[in-house]
Design an enzyme around this catalytic site. Structure first.
Site, PDB file in Angstrom:
ATOM      1  N   ALA A 236      43.423  34.472  47.019  1.00 54.41           N
ATOM      2  CA  ALA A 236      42.352  33.642  47.565  1.00 54.41           C
ATOM      3  C   ALA A 236      41.660  34.351  48.724  1.00 54.41           C
ATOM      4  CB  ALA A 236      42.917  32.289  47.985  1.00 54.41           C
ATOM      5  N   ARG A 237      42.120  34.109  49.941  1.00 50.42           N
ATOM      6  CA  ARG A 237      41.541  34.730  51.129  1.00 50.42           C
ATOM      7  C   ARG A 237      42.664  35.135  52.077  1.00 50.42           C
ATOM      8  NH1 ARG A 237      37.942  34.789  48.254  1.00 50.42           N
ATOM      9  NH2 ARG A 237      35.772  34.100  48.502  1.00 50.42           N
ATOM     10  N   GLU A 266      39.507  45.115  54.762  1.00 54.58           N
ATOM     11  CA  GLU A 266      39.288  45.733  53.444  1.00 54.58           C
ATOM     12  C   GLU A 266      38.189  46.780  53.550  1.00 54.58           C
ATOM     13  OE1 GLU A 266      38.606  42.812  50.402  1.00 54.58           O
ATOM     14  OE2 GLU A 266      40.457  41.731  50.847  1.00 54.58           O
ATOM     15  N   HIS A 285      41.647  43.904  45.791  1.00 54.56           N
ATOM     16  CA  HIS A 285      40.681  42.809  45.646  1.00 54.56           C
ATOM     17  C   HIS A 285      40.010  42.861  44.262  1.00 54.56           C
ATOM     18  CE1 HIS A 285      38.198  39.862  48.265  1.00 54.56           C
ATOM     19  NE2 HIS A 285      38.284  39.436  47.017  1.00 54.56           N
TER      20      HIS A 285
END
Length: 318
Positions: A236-237, A266, A285
């Site tokens: 998710a996050r 990232e 990701h």
């Protein structure tokens, strides 16, 4: 006008969509690298009138927007635009558009989530690495049937993940700040309190949207409550969990492992502690990163850009 397709690390954007309708009206460049800081981003992007992001790879805080005097249109691929300072964009006369959720790539994040769960439960990446060294069997896997899957966030993605858990024969439970017993039952699962979900689940998978109310909602207390054999999955996050507390739990073997697709920084720095732990599965990701999903994003982005060039912007959020 000059347009930049940003964040295209693998240079796939031009091969997925025919950009000639845009190139008949403006010049189009691809930016294939991440920016280490606002200085670098501002220096690279200052010449462009139109920017098209790839999801949240490059945030647009007020400081960056103010340093892009030529910018007139920002197209954000994906539905969410919380990494863009909309107030700063409005103040500078920058129009911001997003792209809708598309059925073309539906299932991408759910599929990756289950790939990570299975990879972690059956030690697949670890065993693969050792097979290539000429070795044979190093770990004992976990059978998912009859285990408890705790789904944190029961929106569309959470429900998809829950359905597959049920198909595996798992006991699926859920929690989110506003989840009710009725909504959980409609998804075929049971609602538990947060503490009980974390203390009783064998696998915890995060699917909450990131908002001020959910920032670090998976805190040190929640991680400490997890079982020694429990596993945590986050597609998710990164902001949903306390990364330092997770690293400590993994380093001290207080939980069995984690599988992560999202990170506080990232791309993940080469010297990041997560890279040196043998009880984590790491992916860069990849949740939305499929050919089908990217094609849909860029098709919608092209529509947005052409509409702006024609003087009639669409899907405007600011």
């Amino acid at each position: 006008m000059k347009i930049a397709l940003m964040d295209d690390y693998l240079n796939v954007a031009r091969g997925l969509v025919d950009w000639s309708p845009v190139e008949r009206k403006a010049s189009l460049d691809v930016v294939d690298r991440p920016f280490s800081d606002i200085e670098t981003a501002a220096a690279t992007l200052a010449e462009y009138d139109i920017l098209c992001t790839l999801r949240e790879r490059t945030p647009f805080p007020a400081e960056l927007i103010r340093r892009l005097p030529k910018l007139r249109f920002l197209c954000v691929t994906g539905k969410r635009y919380d990494t863009v300072d909309l107030e700063a964009a409005r103040a500078q006369g920058v129009i911001v558009s997003n792209t809708p959720v598309s059925g073309a790539g539906a299932g991408a994040v759910t599929e990756l989530t289950w790939g990570l769960i299975l990879s972690l439960a059956r030690n697949i990446p670890f065993e693969d690495r050792h097979m290539r060294l000429g070795e044979w069997q190093h770990g004992v896997g976990t059978t998912l049937r009859h285990k408890r899957l705790g789904v944190v966030g029961l929106g569309g993605l959470g429900q998809d993940v829950a359905r597959i858990g049920l198909a595996f024969g798992m006991d699926v439970v859920a929690w989110s700040p506003n989840l009710t017993d009725e909504r959980a039952a409609q998804a075929g699962v049971r609602r538990l309190a947060k503490d009980e979900l974390f203390s009783t689940s064998d696998i915890v998978s995060l699917h909450l949207a990131l908002a001020p109310a959910t920032q670090r909602v998976i805190d040190a207390q929640a991680i400490s409550a997890m079982r020694p054999n429990a596993m945590l999955i986050n597609t998710a996050r990164a902001g949903l969990l306390d990364e330092e507390a997770l690293i400590a739990a993994l380093s001290e073997r207080r939980i069995r492992g984690a599988a992560l697709d999202v990170y506080g920084v990232e791309p993940l720095p080469p010297d990041h502690p997560l890279r040196f732990l043998d009880n984590v599965v790491l992916t860069p990701h990849l949740g939305y990163f499929t050919r089908e999903m990217l094609t849909a994003y860029y098709e919608f982005a092209q529509e947005n850009i052409l509409a702006f060039l024609d003087g009639a912007p669409i899907r405007v959020v600011s």
